[in-house]
Design a protein around this motif. Structure first.
Motif, mmCIF file in Angstrom:
data_model
loop_
_atom_site.group_PDB
_atom_site.id
_atom_site.type_symbol
_atom_site.label_atom_id
_atom_site.label_comp_id
_atom_site.label_asym_id
_atom_site.label_seq_id
_atom_site.Cartn_x
_atom_site.Cartn_y
_atom_site.Cartn_z
ATOM 1 N N HIS A 160 0.837 -1.212 0.000
ATOM 2 C CA HIS A 160 0.000 0.000 0.000
ATOM 3 C C HIS A 160 0.864 1.251 0.000
ATOM 4 N N ASN A 195 2.863 3.586 3.415
ATOM 5 C CA ASN A 195 2.150 3.644 4.705
ATOM 6 C C ASN A 195 3.139 3.585 5.854
ATOM 7 N N PRO A 201 -2.910 0.650 16.847
ATOM 8 C CA PRO A 201 -4.345 0.626 16.513
ATOM 9 C C PRO A 201 -4.745 1.679 15.459
ATOM 10 N N ALA A 226 -5.824 -1.749 13.714
ATOM 11 C CA ALA A 226 -7.233 -1.302 13.639
ATOM 12 C C ALA A 226 -8.168 -2.476 13.414
ATOM 13 N N ARG A 245 -12.719 6.781 18.710
ATOM 14 C CA ARG A 245 -12.771 6.968 17.254
ATOM 15 C C ARG A 245 -13.471 5.764 16.653
ATOM 16 N N LEU A 246 -14.110 5.973 15.512
ATOM 17 C CA LEU A 246 -14.784 4.856 14.847
ATOM 18 C C LEU A 246 -13.714 4.044 14.127
ATOM 19 N N PHE A 285 -12.655 3.346 10.198
ATOM 20 C CA PHE A 285 -13.117 4.455 9.337
ATOM 21 C C PHE A 285 -12.006 5.487 9.194
ATOM 22 N N GLY A 286 -11.959 6.101 8.045
ATOM 23 C CA GLY A 286 -10.967 7.148 7.793
ATOM 24 C C GLY A 286 -9.687 6.564 7.249
ATOM 25 N N ARG A 327 -5.525 8.015 5.849
ATOM 26 C CA ARG A 327 -4.620 9.128 5.576
ATOM 27 C C ARG A 327 -4.705 9.537 4.100
ATOM 28 N N ARG A 369 -10.305 -1.715 -1.274
ATOM 29 C CA ARG A 369 -10.155 -3.028 -0.617
ATOM 30 C C ARG A 369 -11.368 -3.310 0.274
ATOM 31 N N ARG A 410 -15.707 15.049 6.363
ATOM 32 C CA ARG A 410 -14.277 14.721 6.555
ATOM 33 C C ARG A 410 -13.828 13.556 5.657
ATOM 34 N N LEU A 419 -14.708 10.487 5.608
ATOM 35 C CA LEU A 419 -14.345 9.296 6.400
ATOM 36 C C LEU A 419 -15.141 8.102 5.900
ATOM 37 N N VAL A 457 -9.738 -0.683 4.854
ATOM 38 C CA VAL A 457 -9.459 -2.127 4.703
ATOM 39 C C VAL A 457 -9.725 -2.889 6.000
ATOM 40 N N ASP A 458 -9.599 -2.204 7.127
ATOM 41 C CA ASP A 458 -9.714 -2.915 8.417
ATOM 42 C C ASP A 458 -11.144 -3.080 8.887
ATOM 43 N N PHE A 496 -2.695 -9.401 8.963
ATOM 44 C CA PHE A 496 -2.343 -8.227 8.141
ATOM 45 C C PHE A 496 -0.849 -8.294 7.788
ATOM 46 N N ARG A 509 0.970 -8.336 4.211
ATOM 47 C CA ARG A 509 1.812 -7.175 3.850
ATOM 48 C C ARG A 509 3.279 -7.529 3.620
HETATM 49 C C1 SDX Z 1 -4.467 1.324 7.711
HETATM 50 O O1 SDX Z 1 -1.633 4.454 5.271
HETATM 51 C C2 SDX Z 1 -2.085 3.345 4.866
HETATM 52 O O2 SDX Z 1 -2.079 3.040 3.677
HETATM 53 C C3 SDX Z 1 -2.588 2.412 5.939
HETATM 54 C C4 SDX Z 1 -3.307 1.167 5.474
HETATM 55 C C5 SDX Z 1 -2.380 0.201 4.768
HETATM 56 O O3 SDX Z 1 -2.866 -0.584 3.953
HETATM 57 O O4 SDX Z 1 -1.177 0.176 5.127
HETATM 58 O O5 SDX Z 1 -4.369 1.515 4.612
HETATM 59 C C6 SDX Z 1 -3.890 0.411 6.674
HETATM 60 O O6 SDX Z 1 -3.761 1.711 8.607
HETATM 61 C C7 SDX Z 1 -5.890 1.798 7.561
HETATM 62 C C8 SDX Z 1 -6.316 2.782 8.694
HETATM 63 C C9 SDX Z 1 -6.693 1.957 9.931
HETATM 64 N N1 SDX Z 1 -6.915 2.871 11.083
HETATM 65 C C10 SDX Z 1 -8.138 3.044 11.590
HETATM 66 O O7 SDX Z 1 -9.173 2.570 11.118
HETATM 67 C C11 SDX Z 1 -8.160 3.880 12.867
HETATM 68 C C12 SDX Z 1 -9.302 4.911 12.791
HETATM 69 N N2 SDX Z 1 -8.938 5.921 11.806
HETATM 70 C C13 SDX Z 1 -8.282 7.102 12.262
HETATM 71 O O8 SDX Z 1 -7.572 7.056 13.419
HETATM 72 C C14 SDX Z 1 -7.756 8.010 11.155
HETATM 73 O O9 SDX Z 1 -8.745 8.097 10.225
HETATM 74 C C15 SDX Z 1 -6.446 7.647 10.494
HETATM 75 C C16 SDX Z 1 -5.350 7.519 11.488
HETATM 76 C C17 SDX Z 1 -6.581 6.398 9.716
HETATM 77 C C18 SDX Z 1 -6.106 8.792 9.520
HETATM 78 O O10 SDX Z 1 -5.918 9.909 10.258
HETATM 79 P P1 SDX Z 1 -5.601 11.328 9.542
HETATM 80 O O11 SDX Z 1 -5.603 11.236 8.075
HETATM 81 O O12 SDX Z 1 -4.402 11.872 10.221
HETATM 82 O O13 SDX Z 1 -6.880 12.134 9.871
HETATM 83 P P2 SDX Z 1 -6.944 13.108 11.071
HETATM 84 O O14 SDX Z 1 -6.546 12.384 12.306
HETATM 85 O O15 SDX Z 1 -6.224 14.355 10.676
HETATM 86 O O16 SDX Z 1 -8.514 13.373 11.145
HETATM 87 C C19 SDX Z 1 -9.126 14.329 10.297
HETATM 88 C C20 SDX Z 1 -10.475 14.610 10.972
HETATM 89 C C21 SDX Z 1 -10.315 14.933 12.467
HETATM 90 O O17 SDX Z 1 -11.427 15.701 12.834
HETATM 91 P P3 SDX Z 1 -11.218 17.347 12.903
HETATM 92 O O18 SDX Z 1 -10.015 17.599 13.769
HETATM 93 O O19 SDX Z 1 -11.036 17.753 11.449
HETATM 94 O O20 SDX Z 1 -12.512 17.830 13.496
HETATM 95 O O21 SDX Z 1 -11.272 13.411 10.911
HETATM 96 C C22 SDX Z 1 -11.514 12.948 12.227
HETATM 97 C C23 SDX Z 1 -10.464 13.576 13.118
HETATM 98 O O22 SDX Z 1 -10.911 13.686 14.474
HETATM 99 N N3 SDX Z 1 -11.374 11.486 12.178
HETATM 100 C C24 SDX Z 1 -12.173 10.637 12.812
HETATM 101 C C25 SDX Z 1 -11.728 9.363 12.450
HETATM 102 N N4 SDX Z 1 -10.674 9.476 11.630
HETATM 103 C C26 SDX Z 1 -10.460 10.803 11.466
HETATM 104 N N5 SDX Z 1 -13.223 10.840 13.650
HETATM 105 C C27 SDX Z 1 -13.813 9.712 14.123
HETATM 106 N N6 SDX Z 1 -13.437 8.434 13.818
HETATM 107 C C28 SDX Z 1 -12.419 8.235 12.985
HETATM 108 N N7 SDX Z 1 -12.042 7.003 12.682
#
Ligand code: SDX
Length: 427
Positions: A229, A232, A262, A267, A300-301, A304-305, A307, A315, A356, A358, A362-363, A384, A388
């Motif tokens: 991916h 990452n 996480p 995640a 956090r959910l 969801f979401g 980078r 996926r 946002r 979101l 994949v997870d 995972f 990977r």
């Molecule tokens: C993987 O990078 C990759 O390619 C990774 C991956 C791979 O294949 O290697 O795809 C695998 O890691 C997938 C991601 C798995 N992680 C999660 O599901 C954990 C939950 N997600 C988040 O923690 C978050 O979305 C991230 C860490 C994945 C991304 O974070 P960002 O891009 O730094 O986003 P951010 O933290 O700057 O959030 C932007 C906004 C914020 O709100 P505001 O400050 O704008 O008001 O979105 C909100 C965040 O609070 N937000 C969420 C959220 N994710 C972002 N709010 C609630 N739930 C969430 N999950």
């Protein structure tokens, strides 16, 4: 004619090369910026910074596109097999039938793990998280395979690749066997790679284990979806560690540790724990959506979401479809899946998530399939890592073959200016 970018600071203009990738991504090359201007850039989390040029994976977060070496993830997941896709990701081309057989046979030459490695795993408590054990065992492989530390030519590189693919799968399952108090199994060279995974995990001395072909096929697809991916967190870690010329096992071990978090690979385990909590709490998805939106609530959910993906993670679409098929075929009724679907529908209609971008990643669904396949929750992130592994190897190999420099980011210092030491009686 090569393009340039112009940066103006305090009236001084600096011209910087502007490069365009094969999918028309543009980048300002700042490798000479400090020499030219005396200043650096800063970009916490590297949201806007490219660390390298790479031919391995292309993804477009806006359009939800993912391709390994130019092949779409949809095509590869539907038509490919994990070792075939691993070969593509690592060596750049889909293998011929002969190359694929040779690759699988060359991996088989390295599926026996040194018996003394068992002394290392015996030192861990049964309660140790499998990812911590896997990281330690992966690093320990260096002690028993010193030649794979510094691969100076193609032959040594190929052997290190086959060794890593062969041994990592075995030690990954040992982390589960250790936690269950079961004897550690050996790879069976008469069986396939993914079928071996199921045997290594679940075969007991009390009798033979027959892997369900539906389960093997679903796992094969899941491993493909996780194969790479681009840059990452864990892959960038593998590149960073490898850039100091640390060996492949040491670099992969660091990648395992990064994946454990996480917010990254951990995640998938966190998603299942979250869905189970919602289930226990009466399935009140609205309550958890509100918690996720509440800035004062650290919840956090999970799942969801992303980078990079500001659209659906391609996926996640494939895994969601596979989850439906696998559970239906296995006749598994899982209330957790229904909660996941309810949560997804509610989140995708909710302004907070829409504004946002979101979306499920994949997870979000992978844990539901793993659970249906009988994989224990604390092994989800190990799954995972197994998927990977070819991506980590491919990116490490590319970094070393391109003779990339040691990674060493700069910083902007914001601490104290020079101050004099005061003896303790004067503080
Ligand atoms: C993987 O990078 C990759 O390619 C990774 C991956 C791979 O294949 O290697 O795809 C695998 O890691 C997938 C991601 C798995 N992680 C999660 O599901 C954990 C939950 N997600 C988040 O923690 C978050 O979305 C991230 C860490 C994945 C991304 O974070 P960002 O891009 O730094 O986003 P951010 O933290 O700057 O959030 C932007 C906004 C914020 O709100 P505001 O400050 O704008 O008001 O979105 C909100 C965040 O609070 N937000 C969420 C959220 N994710 C972002 N709010 C609630 N739930 C969430 N999950």
């Amino acid at each position: 004619m090569s393009k340039i970018a112009t940066l103006e600071i305090d009236g001084n203009k600096f011209e910087l090369p502007f490069i365009v990738g094969s999918e028309n991504e543009g980048a300002v090359d700042i490798s000479k910026l400090r020499d030219l201007s005396g200043v650096i850039t800063i970009d916490p989390g590297y949201k806007n910074s490219g660390s390298c040029k790479s031919e391995v994976t292309f993804l477009d977060g806006e359009l939800g596109i993912l391709r390994y070496r130019g092949y779409s993830i949809e095509d590869l997941a539907e038509k490919g097999h994990f070792l075939e896709v691993s070969y593509l990701v690592i060596f750049g081309e889909l293998p011929t039938a002969e190359e694929l057989i040779q690759f699988e046979n060359d991996i088989r030459k390295h599926t026996l793990v040194n018996e003394e490695m068992k002394n290392i795993i015996d030192g861990f408590p049964k309660t140790a998280h499998p990812m911590g054990v896997l990281s330690a065992l992966t690093s320990a492989l260096t002690a028993f395979n010193p030649k794979s530390v510094n691969v100076e030519n193609e032959k040594e590189m190929y052997e290190a690749v086959c060794k890593t693919m062969g041994k990592f799968l075995v030690i990954a399952t040992w982390t589960y066997r250790k936690s269950m108090g079961f004897p550690l199994n050996y790879y069976d060279n008469t069986k396939g790679y993914v079928e071996n995974f199921m045997r290594l995990m679940f075969e007991l001395p009390t009798g033979p284990y027959k892997a369900d072909p539906i389960v093997v096929s679903a796992l094969d697809k899941l491993f493909i979806l996780h194969a790479d991916h681009e840059q990452n967190c864990s892959t960038s870690t593998v590149r960073m560690v490898g850039s100091s010329h640390a060996g492949l096992f040491a670099s992969i071990s660091a990648g395992v540790s990064a994946l454990w978090g996480p917010l990254h690979g951990g995640a998938n385990q966190a998603v299942l724990e979250m869905l189970e909590e919602i289930h226990k709490d009466g399935g009140d998805t609205e309550k958890y959506l509100s918690k996720a939106k509440d800035k004062n609530d650290p919840f956090r959910l999970m799942g969801f979401g992303h980078r990079v993906y500001k659209n659906f993670d391609p996926r996640a679409r494939i895994i969601k479809k596979a989850a439906d098929e696998v559970l239906a075929t296995l006749g598994v009724e899982d209330p957790i899946l229904e909660i996941a679907k309810k949560l997804e529908v509610a989140a995708l209609e909710d302004e907070y998530f829409k504004s946002r971008s979101l979306y499920p990643n994949v997870d979000f669904y992978s844990g539901i399939i793993y659970r249906a396949l009988g994989i224990p929750t604390d092994m989800f992130t190990v799954m995972f890592a197994i998927g990977r592994l070819p991506g980590w190897i491919a990116q490490w190999k590319e970094m070393r073959e391109n003779k990339e420099p040691i990674g060493r980011p700069r910083q902007v210092y914001v601490g104290y200016p020079l101050r004099e030491f005061k003896s303790v009686d004067k503080r």
